[in-house]
Motif scaffolding. Sequence first.
Motif, mmCIF file in Angstrom:
data_model
loop_
_atom_site.group_PDB
_atom_site.id
_atom_site.type_symbol
_atom_site.label_atom_id
_atom_site.label_comp_id
_atom_site.label_asym_id
_atom_site.label_seq_id
_atom_site.Cartn_x
_atom_site.Cartn_y
_atom_site.Cartn_z
ATOM 1 N N LEU A 64 0.833 -1.205 0.000
ATOM 2 C CA LEU A 64 0.000 0.000 0.000
ATOM 3 C C LEU A 64 0.869 1.257 0.000
ATOM 4 C CD1 LEU A 64 -2.903 1.017 0.119
ATOM 5 C CD2 LEU A 64 -2.750 0.884 2.600
ATOM 6 N N ALA A 65 1.928 1.265 0.796
ATOM 7 C CA ALA A 65 2.841 2.410 0.827
ATOM 8 C C ALA A 65 3.540 2.588 -0.516
ATOM 9 C CB ALA A 65 3.872 2.229 1.940
ATOM 10 N N ALA A 66 3.914 1.498 -1.155
ATOM 11 C CA ALA A 66 4.560 1.586 -2.468
ATOM 12 C C ALA A 66 3.604 2.164 -3.505
ATOM 13 C CB ALA A 66 5.053 0.210 -2.903
ATOM 14 N N GLY A 67 2.352 1.769 -3.447
ATOM 15 C CA GLY A 67 1.361 2.328 -4.368
ATOM 16 C C GLY A 67 1.145 3.815 -4.154
ATOM 17 N N LEU A 68 1.107 4.242 -2.902
ATOM 18 C CA LEU A 68 0.960 5.668 -2.614
ATOM 19 C C LEU A 68 2.199 6.445 -3.048
ATOM 20 C CD1 LEU A 68 -0.731 5.523 0.892
ATOM 21 C CD2 LEU A 68 -1.783 6.220 -1.259
ATOM 22 N N ALA A 69 3.385 5.870 -2.850
ATOM 23 C CA ALA A 69 4.622 6.523 -3.290
ATOM 24 C C ALA A 69 4.666 6.624 -4.810
ATOM 25 C CB ALA A 69 5.841 5.770 -2.765
ATOM 26 N N ALA A 70 4.197 5.597 -5.501
ATOM 27 C CA ALA A 70 4.153 5.642 -6.964
ATOM 28 C C ALA A 70 3.190 6.723 -7.447
ATOM 29 C CB ALA A 70 3.749 4.276 -7.518
ATOM 30 N N ALA A 71 2.046 6.847 -6.778
ATOM 31 C CA ALA A 71 1.096 7.908 -7.142
ATOM 32 C C ALA A 71 1.708 9.281 -6.884
ATOM 33 C CB ALA A 71 -0.200 7.747 -6.359
ATOM 34 N N ALA A 72 2.470 9.414 -5.822
ATOM 35 C CA ALA A 72 3.136 10.683 -5.535
ATOM 36 C C ALA A 72 4.196 10.983 -6.585
ATOM 37 C CB ALA A 72 3.763 10.653 -4.145
ATOM 38 N N ALA A 73 4.931 9.973 -7.010
ATOM 39 C CA ALA A 73 5.973 10.178 -8.022
ATOM 40 C C ALA A 73 5.371 10.585 -9.361
ATOM 41 C CB ALA A 73 6.796 8.905 -8.178
ATOM 42 N N ARG A 74 4.197 10.065 -9.686
ATOM 43 C CA ARG A 74 3.529 10.418 -10.937
ATOM 44 C C ARG A 74 2.715 11.700 -10.809
ATOM 45 N NH1 ARG A 74 1.303 4.808 -10.990
ATOM 46 N NH2 ARG A 74 -0.414 5.971 -10.141
ATOM 47 N N ASP A 75 2.572 12.206 -9.578
ATOM 48 C CA ASP A 75 1.746 13.373 -9.282
ATOM 49 C C ASP A 75 0.315 13.152 -9.755
ATOM 50 O OD1 ASP A 75 1.228 15.826 -8.138
ATOM 51 O OD2 ASP A 75 1.673 16.941 -9.980
ATOM 52 N N ARG A 76 -0.220 12.022 -9.399
ATOM 53 C CA ARG A 76 -1.591 11.644 -9.758
ATOM 54 C C ARG A 76 -2.355 11.283 -8.496
ATOM 55 N NH1 ARG A 76 -2.629 10.206 -15.560
ATOM 56 N NH2 ARG A 76 -0.722 10.947 -16.494
ATOM 57 N N HIS A 77 -3.658 11.303 -8.614
ATOM 58 C CA HIS A 77 -4.498 10.839 -7.512
ATOM 59 C C HIS A 77 -4.411 9.331 -7.419
ATOM 60 C CE1 HIS A 77 -6.542 14.359 -6.044
ATOM 61 N NE2 HIS A 77 -6.685 14.790 -7.288
ATOM 62 N N ALA A 78 -4.515 8.828 -6.235
ATOM 63 C CA ALA A 78 -4.595 7.393 -5.997
ATOM 64 C C ALA A 78 -5.899 7.137 -5.254
ATOM 65 C CB ALA A 78 -3.399 6.920 -5.186
ATOM 66 N N ARG A 79 -6.994 7.450 -5.877
ATOM 67 C CA ARG A 79 -8.296 7.468 -5.202
ATOM 68 C C ARG A 79 -8.625 6.158 -4.497
ATOM 69 N NH1 ARG A 79 -10.324 12.469 -4.517
ATOM 70 N NH2 ARG A 79 -10.276 13.654 -6.431
ATOM 71 N N LYS A 80 -8.641 5.048 -5.234
ATOM 72 C CA LYS A 80 -9.031 3.773 -4.623
ATOM 73 C C LYS A 80 -8.028 3.352 -3.560
ATOM 74 C CE LYS A 80 -11.458 2.158 -8.668
ATOM 75 N NZ LYS A 80 -11.495 1.219 -9.778
ATOM 76 N N MET A 81 -6.760 3.510 -3.856
ATOM 77 C CA MET A 81 -5.725 3.135 -2.913
ATOM 78 C C MET A 81 -5.755 4.038 -1.684
ATOM 79 S SD MET A 81 -1.818 2.270 -3.807
ATOM 80 C CE MET A 81 -2.371 1.709 -5.376
ATOM 81 N N THR A 82 -6.066 5.300 -1.881
ATOM 82 C CA THR A 82 -6.139 6.230 -0.761
ATOM 83 C C THR A 82 -7.315 5.898 0.145
ATOM 84 O OG1 THR A 82 -5.204 7.935 -2.193
ATOM 85 C CG2 THR A 82 -6.148 8.668 -0.141
ATOM 86 N N VAL A 83 -8.425 5.499 -0.423
ATOM 87 C CA VAL A 83 -9.582 5.121 0.389
ATOM 88 C C VAL A 83 -9.263 3.868 1.203
ATOM 89 C CG1 VAL A 83 -11.972 4.329 0.311
ATOM 90 C CG2 VAL A 83 -11.253 6.221 -1.134
ATOM 91 N N VAL A 84 -8.622 2.887 0.583
ATOM 92 C CA VAL A 84 -8.214 1.679 1.308
ATOM 93 C C VAL A 84 -7.251 2.051 2.429
ATOM 94 C CG1 VAL A 84 -6.928 -0.474 1.096
ATOM 95 C CG2 VAL A 84 -8.593 0.137 -0.642
#
Length: 129
Positions: A64-84
Amino acid sequence: MRTLALLIAAVGILLEGLVIGVVLFALGGVIDAYSMSLNGTDPSMAQAAVKIMGVGLAVLLVVLAAGLAAAAARDRHARKMTVVALVIQCIVVVIAGIALGWAVFGGTLLVLGTLLYALLDDNHQPVTR
């Protein structure tokens, strides 16, 4: 700002995953060393269950942390992952508040706040007409 919030949340969740995994794995060793039965179960089965739960939870939080870090690196929302992550973080905040003291509660609350900010921040959304 969303990128910073996602990075703070990713680091916080990574640390939480590692700490929770290590504590549960060590608790499994304590169960084995003292032959604790945990409500009448076989100590070796209880030890294996706690160790597997610790490793599984740690892996889940690290992914989960890796997915959030990847979203931060792409400067994109991680809506589903953020809700989880928000749901998991709410559970961790409650446990930390009850059992682990104010310092841990404050740290987990910081991660929860950054996740909520990242979920609600729409500053970088494209303009739709």
